[in-house]
Design a protein around this motif. Structure first.
Motif: not given
Length: 123
Positions: A22-30, A46-54, A88-99
């Motif tokens: 969940h976006p609330r967990e983003l503050r734990q990541f670089r 149906h949702a929008i928000g400001d989430f703290p980052t680390a 496509d090459a699997g070098q990157l992954v989308r994080v929280l893809p629904e956001w």
């Protein structure tokens, strides 16, 4: 109106650090990126928000951000068009893809450009 920006990370970064559920967990990541805000604005239907980052490493360009994300230095907000091949090459992954990442200033300008009859139905 839509956003073509998302959050991306390398599979090795996520294997080492875990993946936010969940976006609330983003503050734990670089974070790496061209902006240095203490929050990131995300939206989904149906949702929008400001989430703290680390911690954030500020870089000058999206290309530098992409290079740091590929090097497993953190999560980065990037335009989808810039990372399609790496996804496509699997070098990157989308994080929280629904956001989607949105820029509040850009969103305000886009809303202001809409006819008034449509603005009442926008976010």
């Amino acid at each position: 109106m839509h956003s073509a920006d998302g959050l991306f990370a390398s599979p090795s970064y996520l294997a080492q650090e875990g993946e936010p559920a969940h976006p609330r967990e983003l503050r734990q990541f670089r974070f790496v990126g061209t902006e240095e805000p203490e929050t990131i604005t995300l939206c989904r239907p149906h949702a929008i928000g400001d989430f703290p980052t680390a911690q954030r490493t500020r870089l000058a360009t999206h290309d530098e951000t992409k290079a740091d994300v590929l090097a497993s230095r953190g999560i980065g907000a990037l335009p989808l068009a810039l990372v399609v091949d790496e996804l496509d090459a699997g070098q990157l992954v989308r994080v929280l893809p629904e956001w989607d990442v949105i820029d509040p200033e850009t969103m305000a300008k886009e809303l202001a450009a809409l006819p008034e009859s449509l603005r009442m139905f926008s976010l």
